[in-house]
Design an enzyme around this catalytic site. Structure first.
Site, mmCIF file in Angstrom:
data_model
loop_
_atom_site.group_PDB
_atom_site.id
_atom_site.type_symbol
_atom_site.label_atom_id
_atom_site.label_comp_id
_atom_site.label_asym_id
_atom_site.label_seq_id
_atom_site.Cartn_x
_atom_site.Cartn_y
_atom_site.Cartn_z
ATOM 1 N N ARG A 289 0.813 -1.229 0.000
ATOM 2 C CA ARG A 289 0.000 0.000 0.000
ATOM 3 C C ARG A 289 0.839 1.268 0.000
ATOM 4 O O ARG A 289 0.393 2.333 0.438
ATOM 5 C CB ARG A 289 -0.961 0.032 1.184
ATOM 6 N N LYS B 43 4.684 11.610 -11.492
ATOM 7 C CA LYS B 43 3.860 10.784 -12.385
ATOM 8 C C LYS B 43 4.528 9.423 -12.514
ATOM 9 O O LYS B 43 5.697 9.335 -12.889
ATOM 10 C CB LYS B 43 3.744 11.411 -13.774
ATOM 11 N N GLU C 67 13.930 18.222 -24.021
ATOM 12 C CA GLU C 67 13.088 18.619 -22.873
ATOM 13 C C GLU C 67 13.703 19.807 -22.125
ATOM 14 O O GLU C 67 12.988 20.612 -21.544
ATOM 15 C CB GLU C 67 12.882 17.440 -21.911
ATOM 16 N N LYS D 21 10.497 22.702 -13.521
ATOM 17 C CA LYS D 21 9.458 21.682 -13.365
ATOM 18 C C LYS D 21 8.900 21.695 -11.950
ATOM 19 O O LYS D 21 7.689 21.588 -11.740
ATOM 20 C CB LYS D 21 9.976 20.289 -13.735
ATOM 21 N N GLU E 298 -2.076 18.221 -12.539
ATOM 22 C CA GLU E 298 -2.358 18.670 -13.908
ATOM 23 C C GLU E 298 -3.818 19.051 -14.120
ATOM 24 O O GLU E 298 -4.494 18.553 -15.001
ATOM 25 C CB GLU E 298 -1.920 17.608 -14.934
ATOM 26 N N ARG F 273 0.137 22.791 -15.224
ATOM 27 C CA ARG F 273 1.092 21.710 -15.499
ATOM 28 C C ARG F 273 1.002 21.280 -16.965
ATOM 29 O O ARG F 273 1.967 20.765 -17.523
ATOM 30 C CB ARG F 273 0.855 20.524 -14.550
ATOM 31 N N ASN G 260 3.417 20.092 -21.536
ATOM 32 C CA ASN G 260 3.113 19.310 -22.742
ATOM 33 C C ASN G 260 3.395 20.073 -24.027
ATOM 34 O O ASN G 260 3.011 19.624 -25.113
ATOM 35 C CB ASN G 260 1.647 18.856 -22.740
ATOM 36 N N HIS H 127 4.065 18.269 -27.214
ATOM 37 C CA HIS H 127 3.816 16.851 -26.960
ATOM 38 C C HIS H 127 2.595 16.278 -27.669
ATOM 39 O O HIS H 127 2.517 15.067 -27.843
ATOM 40 C CB HIS H 127 3.756 16.579 -25.453
ATOM 41 N N HIS I 19 3.510 12.911 -29.369
ATOM 42 C CA HIS I 19 2.858 11.635 -29.049
ATOM 43 C C HIS I 19 2.236 11.015 -30.290
ATOM 44 O O HIS I 19 2.267 9.793 -30.480
ATOM 45 C CB HIS I 19 1.801 11.833 -27.959
ATOM 46 N N HIS J 62 11.450 9.281 -27.734
ATOM 47 C CA HIS J 62 10.539 10.332 -27.287
ATOM 48 C C HIS J 62 11.111 11.743 -27.482
ATOM 49 O O HIS J 62 10.440 12.615 -28.041
ATOM 50 C CB HIS J 62 10.153 10.090 -25.829
HETATM 51 P P1 NAD Z 1 14.727 4.863 -21.023
HETATM 52 O O1 NAD Z 1 14.464 4.754 -19.586
HETATM 53 O O2 NAD Z 1 14.236 3.771 -21.901
HETATM 54 O O3 NAD Z 1 16.286 5.062 -21.246
HETATM 55 C C1 NAD Z 1 16.783 5.167 -22.565
HETATM 56 C C2 NAD Z 1 17.870 4.130 -22.838
HETATM 57 O O4 NAD Z 1 19.070 4.588 -22.236
HETATM 58 C C3 NAD Z 1 17.603 2.756 -22.258
HETATM 59 O O5 NAD Z 1 18.094 1.802 -23.147
HETATM 60 C C4 NAD Z 1 18.420 2.750 -20.972
HETATM 61 O O6 NAD Z 1 18.823 1.443 -20.602
HETATM 62 C C5 NAD Z 1 19.598 3.580 -21.375
HETATM 63 N N1 NAD Z 1 20.251 4.314 -20.299
HETATM 64 C C6 NAD Z 1 19.675 5.076 -19.344
HETATM 65 N N2 NAD Z 1 20.613 5.656 -18.601
HETATM 66 C C7 NAD Z 1 21.807 5.266 -19.073
HETATM 67 C C8 NAD Z 1 23.149 5.547 -18.726
HETATM 68 N N3 NAD Z 1 23.450 6.400 -17.737
HETATM 69 N N4 NAD Z 1 24.135 4.945 -19.434
HETATM 70 C C9 NAD Z 1 23.842 4.113 -20.468
HETATM 71 N N5 NAD Z 1 22.592 3.828 -20.863
HETATM 72 C C10 NAD Z 1 21.586 4.392 -20.157
HETATM 73 O O7 NAD Z 1 14.132 6.217 -21.645
HETATM 74 P P2 NAD Z 1 14.081 7.720 -21.114
HETATM 75 O O8 NAD Z 1 14.168 8.550 -22.315
HETATM 76 O O9 NAD Z 1 14.989 7.948 -19.998
HETATM 77 O O10 NAD Z 1 12.601 7.811 -20.527
HETATM 78 C C11 NAD Z 1 11.471 7.630 -21.352
HETATM 79 C C12 NAD Z 1 10.289 7.263 -20.492
HETATM 80 O O11 NAD Z 1 10.044 8.310 -19.570
HETATM 81 C C13 NAD Z 1 9.017 7.057 -21.263
HETATM 82 O O12 NAD Z 1 8.406 5.853 -20.850
HETATM 83 C C14 NAD Z 1 8.154 8.240 -20.873
HETATM 84 O O13 NAD Z 1 6.772 7.951 -20.890
HETATM 85 C C15 NAD Z 1 8.647 8.515 -19.494
HETATM 86 N N6 NAD Z 1 8.420 9.904 -19.045
HETATM 87 C C16 NAD Z 1 7.827 10.079 -17.847
HETATM 88 C C17 NAD Z 1 7.624 11.353 -17.367
HETATM 89 C C18 NAD Z 1 7.024 11.552 -16.002
HETATM 90 O O14 NAD Z 1 6.698 12.680 -15.644
HETATM 91 N N7 NAD Z 1 6.903 10.506 -15.216
HETATM 92 C C19 NAD Z 1 8.018 12.467 -18.116
HETATM 93 C C20 NAD Z 1 8.637 12.249 -19.346
HETATM 94 C C21 NAD Z 1 8.826 10.949 -19.797
HETATM 95 ZN ZN ZN Z 2 8.412 14.577 -22.891
#
Ligand code: NAD
Ligand code: ZN
Length: 378
Positions: free
Chosen positions: A127, A149, A191, A232, A242, A246, A250, A253, A257, A272
């Site tokens: 929980r 999020k 970003e 942020k 949001e 907030r 986007n 975005h 998306h 992304h």
């Molecule tokens: P990811 O987590 O898939 O990382 C990208 C790649 O880089 C992966 O292959 C990972 O293994 C590798 N990697 C990460 N750090 C590394 C490092 N230090 N050295 C070597 N390799 C490394 O992708 P991302 O771009 O970090 O995140 C994308 C995700 O984030 C999406 O699912 C998206 O929906 C989410 N997101 C969430 C929010 C939120 O507010 N929660 C905001 C934006 C995006």
């Molecule tokens: Zn984004």
């Protein structure tokens, strides 16, 4: 022996009893053990992916163990596919098997995928367990690790299952970015630029001067992470769930998306942050077309993104040639169309973004028809 104090910054996320700190700087993840102890944990379970775990789990485990904490490691496959019910189940069961109790901590070590997944697992196991984010991608350091999020994807769409659940601490160790592939670093940088475009024209100008340095590492990178987290944090503090402001985060975005959906989330073609690069350029060109924003500002945005190697045109996505209806359809999945109108984040200029309600679908269509006819670079 003299030591040089590494440059570090901290950002407070002000959310009443859910407030927390973001520590930014080279080496801050080495404090994981001391910080976890200070939070009263006896055990810490790290959730990571195979790529990041192999590179960075060792020193963090050592820091935790040196602080007398029991540790465990739950590793998932890298990539967006990990944000699924199946992997969520594995992570939750892994945390329970690690005999992590409610006073203990989950530590998310990875990019946005691991952060979203581990945060959601932390929210539902027993929980709700406290969790610490140790973001390792630039995108995660400037965006996904802050704001609470968490969640997974559904066949119906991205991030459709999840919750708002704030971490207890974020350790944004910029040294961990040294191993990030260049393409992922560029993607995260989109970003960073976004925060300047939303409401900080001076920061956008700083990005124009220093973008290459941010990507190369060094003090510019810490500054970019700190400014982004501060921006942020301020928005999240005003509007955690949001319901208003907030949504400004986007910017770019809705387009991004839709393009990711059309590219079937195939990271080989589009990640992304690249989609965000295109989306930001589109949001500004669309604003210019609606006579809201000077065309020179739209050109300046595209020029900067291209200068660091980010795409700014739909035609830059390999193997993607959508028609206008396909693109509008994909956008409608993200947005409610009310009486032929959409809500968009548009701009009156660099650093002057706003939430625009009542954008006519016909205007979007005319704009996209032009864009689809344009070549891959500006
Ligand atoms: P990811 O987590 O898939 O990382 C990208 C790649 O880089 C992966 O292959 C990972 O293994 C590798 N990697 C990460 N750090 C590394 C490092 N230090 N050295 C070597 N390799 C490394 O992708 P991302 O771009 O970090 O995140 C994308 C995700 O984030 C999406 O699912 C998206 O929906 C989410 N997101 C969430 C929010 C939120 O507010 N929660 C905001 C934006 C995006
Ligand atoms: Zn984004």
């Amino acid at each position: 022996m003299s030591t040089i104090e590494p440059r570090r910054e901290s950002v407070h996320v002000a959310l009443g009893e859910r407030s927390y700190e973001i520590l930014i700087g080279r080496g801050v993840s080495q404090e994981a053990g001391a910080r976890a102890r200070a939070l009263g944990a006896r055990a810490v379970a790290i959730v990571t992916d195979e790529n990041v775990g192999a590179l960075h789990a060792g020193p963090i485990l050592a820091s935790l163990e040196a602080a007398g904490l029991r540790t465990d490691l739950v590793t998932v496959s890298p990539g967006e596919g990990a944000k699924s019910w199946r992997v969520l189940e594995d992570v939750c069961e892994g945390l329970l098997a690690a005999r992590i109790e409610r006073r203990d901590l989950v530590l998310a070590l990875g990019g946005g995928v691991v952060g979203d997944l581990a945060g959601f697992a932390a929210a539902i196991v027993r929980r709700g367990m406290r969790f610490v984010q140790v973001p390792t991608s630039l995108l995660a350091q400037v965006d996904s690790s802050v704001g609470g999020k968490t969640g997974i994807n559904s066949p119906h769409g991205k991030n459709l299952i999840g919750t708002f659940y704030q971490p207890s601490l974020v350790l944004a160790d910029t040294a961990l970015l040294d191993t990030l592939p260049a393409r992922e670093a560029r993607a995260g940088y989109a970003e960073v630029v976004k925060y300047g475009l939303i409401d900080d024209p001076a920061f956008f100008a700083w990005c124009e001067e220093n973008g290459a340095q941010v990507l190369a590492g060094g003090p510019a990178r810490e500054h970019a992470v700190a400014v982004s987290c501060r921006a942020k944090a301020a928005i999240v503090a005003r509007d955690e769930r949001e319901e208003g402001d907030r949504a400004l985060l986007n910017l770019g975005h809705t387009f991004a998306h839709a393009l990711e959906r059309l590219a079937r989330y195939d990271a080989a073609r589009l990640v992304h942050g690249e989609a965000v690069g295109i989306g930001l350029a589109l949001a500004f060109r669309f604003s210019a077309r609606l006579n809201l924003c000077p065309p020179d500002d739209a050109a300046r945005v595209a020029r900067h993104l291209e200068s660091v190697g980010l795409p700014t045109r739909i035609a830059a996505i390999p193997g993607l040639a959508p028609d206008v209806d396909g693109l509008l359809d994909a956008m409608a999945q993200d947005k409610k169309v009310v009486a032929g109108a959409l809500t968009f984040i548009l701009a009156r200029g660099i650093g002057a973004s706003f939430i625009a309600t009542g954008v006519a679908v016909e205007d979007v269509r005319a704009f996209l028809l032009d864009e689809l006819g344009a070549p891959a670079s500006a």
